[in-house]
Design an enzyme around this catalytic site. Structure first.
Site, PDB file in Angstrom:
ATOM      1  N   PHE A 196       0.806  -1.225   0.000  1.00 40.74           N
ATOM      2  CA  PHE A 196       0.000   0.000   0.000  1.00 40.74           C
ATOM      3  C   PHE A 196       0.839   1.276   0.000  1.00 40.74           C
ATOM      4  O   PHE A 196       0.343   2.337   0.360  1.00 40.74           O
ATOM      5  CB  PHE A 196      -0.929  -0.003   1.220  1.00 40.74           C
ATOM      6  CG  PHE A 196      -0.233  -0.392   2.504  1.00 40.74           C
ATOM      7  CD1 PHE A 196       0.487   0.533   3.232  1.00 40.74           C
ATOM      8  CD2 PHE A 196      -0.294  -1.700   2.956  1.00 40.74           C
ATOM      9  CE1 PHE A 196       1.130   0.171   4.405  1.00 40.74           C
ATOM     10  CE2 PHE A 196       0.343  -2.076   4.125  1.00 40.74           C
ATOM     11  CZ  PHE A 196       1.058  -1.135   4.856  1.00 40.74           C
ATOM     12  N   TYR A 197       2.089   1.209  -0.420  1.00 46.26           N
ATOM     13  CA  TYR A 197       2.923   2.413  -0.482  1.00 46.26           C
ATOM     14  C   TYR A 197       2.743   3.127  -1.816  1.00 46.26           C
ATOM     15  O   TYR A 197       3.684   3.316  -2.587  1.00 46.26           O
ATOM     16  CB  TYR A 197       4.395   2.051  -0.281  1.00 46.26           C
ATOM     17  CG  TYR A 197       4.813   1.830   1.153  1.00 46.26           C
ATOM     18  CD1 TYR A 197       3.941   2.029   2.206  1.00 46.26           C
ATOM     19  CD2 TYR A 197       6.108   1.408   1.448  1.00 46.26           C
ATOM     20  CE1 TYR A 197       4.343   1.807   3.518  1.00 46.26           C
ATOM     21  CE2 TYR A 197       6.515   1.190   2.753  1.00 46.26           C
ATOM     22  CZ  TYR A 197       5.624   1.387   3.780  1.00 46.26           C
ATOM     23  OH  TYR A 197       6.037   1.162   5.079  1.00 46.26           O
ATOM     24  N   GLY A 198       1.535   3.497  -2.092  1.00 49.03           N
ATOM     25  CA  GLY A 198       1.240   4.234  -3.307  1.00 49.03           C
ATOM     26  C   GLY A 198       0.020   5.098  -3.094  1.00 49.03           C
ATOM     27  O   GLY A 198      -0.684   4.964  -2.086  1.00 49.03           O
TER      28      GLY A 198
END
Length: 319
Positions: free
Chosen positions: A42-44
């Site tokens: 979820f690093y976006g």
């Protein structure tokens, strides 16, 4: 930590800049040493949560020789919008497979971990589910994140835990943090301390909220809302760094490193300059007098505000 490379849409970095930052860090290490890259499902931005892993797949495609020179940690197993972990075998498999697909065969995941502890089931059950997927060859090692020392011990009794990721900094050194560091030392587990720079507050680069992009998520952190009170601490740390002849970021990273040989600081990285500055912090040795000065600052200016948005329990911290 690669999170800052892909999370802020208004301050996007080119692949060329990001790849240069990673390569510079790897190339600066002694031969045979791997650089830890910490990513997540979820690093976006909201439109593409997998953007960080996709960026790494492009990096490895362009630089295949660096796959064996990096150690890739990936967090997942979250219902992100609900801020809830789910380590059921069904959701865990779905999460791991999404991360593997985003990497497109360019790099195997070295450590996979749930970003938070799934409180709906015993940790023993969660770890047994991780073991199933590990034995299927989906990743090499099992990690934990945002957990208590008791959780570490229970999990490690089921299967060896390779790493425990928790927030560690001059700004975040709670009693439970100390207990986790002590337990992992006893059990022979590495600690990866994220946000060693206090989400950038301790770098000396932030003097007001206006120094952050309008869509920067840090603007809603409670500790950034208590700006003036916490800036007193940051300025005192800057003064110690200046006397030592290092940057505030290097001092903060060195402080994390002195907590134990098993504790590794994980600062953010988005440029070659910042990567090299942060790496140099690992070579800084703090004297007993300097450590005492930092301790005095921590006592005189205790950090104000919770770690995230005002309700750390709701964020699933310390599971």
């Amino acid at each position: 930590m690669t999170m800052t490379m892909t999370t802020t849409a208004s301050h996007a970095h080119s692949d060329e800049e990001l790849f240069e930052a990673i390569k510079a860090g790897v190339d600066a290490l002694p031969p045979g040493t791997k650089m830890v890259l910490n990513s997540a499902e979820f690093y976006g931005p909201h439109a593409n949560r997998l953007a960080n892993l996709e960026m790494l797949s492009r990096f490895y495609e362009a630089n295949p020789g660096y796959a064996d020179k990096t150690f890739l940690m990936v967090k997942g197993a979250m219902h992100f919008e609900q801020r809830r972990a789910d380590s059921s075998i069904e959701h865990l498999r779905k999460s791991v497979d999404a991360c593997i697909a985003a990497l497109r065969g360019t790099k195997k995941i070295d450590v996979f971990q749930s970003a938070r502890v799934d409180r709906s089931r015993p940790i023993e059950e969660s770890i047994r589910n991780f073991v199933v997927l590990k034995e299927e060859g989906k990743f090499e090692h099992i990690g934990l994140s945002e957990c208590k020392a008791e959780t570490v011990r229970r999990a490690h009794a089921v299967h060896p835990i390779a790493t425990v990721e928790i927030e560690v900094s001059i700004w975040s050194y709670e009693e439970e943090t100390k207990k986790v560091i002590a337990a992992t030392r006893e059990l022979g587990i590495a600690v990866t301390g994220y946000s060693p720079l206090g989400h950038g507050f301790l770098t000396g680069q932030i003097n007001s909220l206006e120094d952050l992009p309008a869509d920067d998520w840090r603007r809603i952190l409670t500790r950034f809302k208590e700006f003036d009170q916490n800036m007193a601490s940051a300025k005192a740390i800057r003064a110690i760094a200046e006397r030592k002849g290092v940057t505030p970021a290097q001092l903060a990273i060195a402080w994390v490193g002195q907590l134990g040989p098993h504790v590794l600081a994980l600062p953010g990285m988005s440029s070659k300059k910042r990567t090299l500055e942060n790496l140099a912090g690992g070579d800084v040795v703090l004297t007993e007098a300097e450590l005492a000065e930092v301790a005095e600052v921590m006592e005189k200016y205790p950090v104000q505000g919770d770690r995230y948005f005002g309700d750390d329990e709701a964020m699933g911290l310390w599971g």
